[in-house]
Design an enzyme around this catalytic site. Structure first.
Site, PDB file in Angstrom:
ATOM      1  N   HIS A 164       0.839  -1.226   0.000  1.00 10.65           N
ATOM      2  CA  HIS A 164       0.000   0.000   0.000  1.00 10.65           C
ATOM      3  C   HIS A 164       0.864   1.262   0.000  1.00 10.65           C
ATOM      4  O   HIS A 164       0.437   2.292   0.509  1.00 10.65           O
ATOM      5  CB  HIS A 164      -0.947   0.048   1.208  1.00 10.65           C
ATOM      6  N   SER A 285      15.959  19.469 -17.875  1.00 11.45           N
ATOM      7  CA  SER A 285      14.853  20.372 -18.156  1.00 11.45           C
ATOM      8  C   SER A 285      15.394  21.560 -18.936  1.00 11.45           C
ATOM      9  O   SER A 285      16.502  22.032 -18.674  1.00 11.45           O
ATOM     10  CB  SER A 285      14.237  20.841 -16.843  1.00 11.45           C
ATOM     11  N   LYS A 291      17.398  19.998 -12.792  1.00 19.56           N
ATOM     12  CA  LYS A 291      16.589  18.788 -12.971  1.00 19.56           C
ATOM     13  C   LYS A 291      17.332  17.652 -13.674  1.00 19.56           C
ATOM     14  O   LYS A 291      18.078  17.865 -14.612  1.00 19.56           O
ATOM     15  CB  LYS A 291      15.335  19.101 -13.803  1.00 19.56           C
ATOM     16  N   GLU A 298       9.750   6.942 -17.754  1.00 20.78           N
ATOM     17  CA  GLU A 298       8.427   7.512 -18.061  1.00 20.78           C
ATOM     18  C   GLU A 298       7.971   7.123 -19.463  1.00 20.78           C
ATOM     19  O   GLU A 298       6.804   6.811 -19.694  1.00 20.78           O
ATOM     20  CB  GLU A 298       8.471   9.028 -17.935  1.00 20.78           C
TER      21      GLU A 298
END
Ligand code: ARG
Length: 475
Positions: A164, A285, A291, A298
């Site tokens: 969970h 980025s 970043k 992804e």
């Protein structure tokens, strides 16, 4: 032999040419040209099979085989020629016939004796799927090797196992890595099922009814590397279950890659900081100089959509089809080709990214060392002292509450305080409360105890080595 005024495969009974828009709409050469090597292989086998039944003379077989060799060589090297004939071809089958006639004159028209594009396309596509399975399996094995190396290199590192998304119990990082390896191992089984389902030769099924020239179907199948022939001609020309099985196997792999990606995206976040993303598999980025983004993962998660989409697409195409061949079946190829290509790329990127990821061992150890993760161990301790588990669970709950009230860590409570809650607590309690003890206690097969994880590593290594020898033994 009479001159043919129309080089379409079916022009004889038509008075007028097809509408230009429709003609472009129904052509498939742009994508089924990918089946050319398989088409040529089937053509070669078919040419040989026509000799014993008296359609071809030995010389005609030889001439046809030589022309097919030439076509296949030229298709690989002469793009101008391929484009020129390709532009006029309806599909890959038409392309070969046109180029064969170009090479051989009217003899080129003989090869199609007794056969139909319906069985040809089914055969070519099955051969494609069998090769595709082998390619994807190699990709999976490379990914499994990356997991194996990381599991070996990080064998001593504990982490907080979660359910969970809540910290639950300590596990070994290697156990986590091998969990993913297990899922990808199942994918190999599913892939092999797809290959077995594709492994039946439809040639001899004709358009739907079979072949009137007593063609030797078993010899044909053997020559093409199939281990059996399809059982029913009507089913054979309309069956695309092998493509569904392959897309299902690909969807399983993509789903596993997507779940792996999700783990790594989360682990790379500042909140977790479990992994250091490799520069080679990350991007920056354009706006925020600090970043480093997990784009490789992804994109893998994102691309899964089109792979499962291909499965759903084909299921939908097949769902309303009457028995036997229908032209709808031409829609079976493009999405499967794309799904295959994407998945092969995803596996290569995943293997590279897994292999070059650095794990933040200190951070992982710190999370594993949170005393809360040992609460179950305390309950297990009480069970070993003869207390029923439900009661033990309750006692540990009380211990946790007491610690909270005293604003101390519950593992720091003195034995006297614990004894007040339950007399079953004894002096040996403290030493059962460590990450090491918790890990060592999980020594059932499949558990996270270091000895079991080492055995699991050895097992995976053995399986991969066996596969490598098998592949290596092939010519
Ligand atoms: N291009 C067709 C396909 O991919 C080949 C079979 C065509 N058969 C036919 N009867 N029109 O399915």
């Amino acid at each position: 032999m009479t001159e043919r005024k129309d080089d379409r495969l079916w022009g004889g009974r038509f008075e007028r040419a097809p509408n230009e828009g429709f003609d472009a709409f129904q052509r498939s050469f742009a994508f089924d040209r990918r089946l050319l090597p398989y088409e040529i292989a089937v053509d070669r086998a078919w040419a040989r099979a026509l000799e014993p039944i008296g359609i071809f003379t030995a010389t005609e077989v030889k001439q046809t085989l030589a022309a097919l060799d030439k076509i296949s060589g030229r298709a690989r090297t002469d793009t101008g020629w391929l484009e020129k004939f390709g532009a006029e071809a309806e599909d890959v089958h038409h392309f070969v016939e046109k180029t064969l006639v170009e090479e051989l004159g009217p003899l080129g028209w003989k090869l199609h004796t007794g056969r139909s594009r319906n069985e040809l396309v089914a055969t070519d596509f099955r051969l494609f799927v069998i090769d595709a399975v082998a390619e994807v399996q190699r990709g999976l094995e490379a990914l499994l090797s990356a997991f194996l190396q990381q599991a070996k290199a990080n064998i001593g590192v504990p982490m907080a196992g979660m359910t969970h998304m809540q910290h639950a119990q300590p596990i070994l990082l290697s156990h986590f890595l091998l969990a993913h390896a297990e899922a990808f191992t199942r994918d190999i089984t599913r892939l092999q099922h797809a290959a077995a389902s594709a492994d039946a030769c439809p040639m001899g099924s004709g358009a739907l009814a079979g072949n009137s020239f007593a063609i030797d179907r078993n010899a044909l199948a053997r020559e093409l590397g199939f281990s059996r022939i399809t059982a029913n001609s009507l089913d054979a020309v309309g069956d695309r279950d092998f493509a569904l099985d392959y897309l299902f196997a690909l969807s399983g792999i993509a789903t596993h890659l997507s779940r792996l990606a999700e783990d790594f995206v989360i682990f790379a976040s500042q909140e977790f900081s479990y992994v250091i993303l490799p520069d080679e598999y990350s991007t920056g980025s354009s706006l925020m100089p600090q970043k480093k983004n997990p784009d490789a993962w992804e994109l893998m998660r994102g691309k899964t959509g089109r792979i499962t989409g291909a499965l759903l697409g084909l299921l939908t195409t097949l769902k309303g089809l009457p028995t036997s061949y229908q032209r709808d079946l031409q829609e079976d190829k493009e999405a499967l080709f794309t799904a295959h290509d994407q998945l092969a790329d995803m596996l290569a990127v995943a293997a590279g990214a897994v292999a070059s990821t650095k794990f933040n061992a200190d951070r992982l150890k710190t999370t594993a060392s949170n005393p809360a993760l040992l609460a179950t161990e305390a309950a297990d301790y009480l069970v070993h002292k003869g207390i029923p588990f439900r009661q033990a669970h309750d006692i540990v709950g009380k211990v946790l509450r007491e610690a909270e009230e005293q604003h101390v860590s519950w593992t720091a409570l003195p034995i006297d305080t614990l004894k007040k809650i339950s007399p079953a607590f004894e002096a040996d309690f403290a030493k059962s409360l460590s990450v090491e003890a918790a890990l060592a206690a999980k020594k059932v097969p499949g558990g996270t105890a270091p000895e079991n994880v080492r055995a699991a590593i050895a097992d995976l290594e053995g399986r991969l080595n066996k596969k490598a020898t098998k592949t290596g033994a092939k010519p």
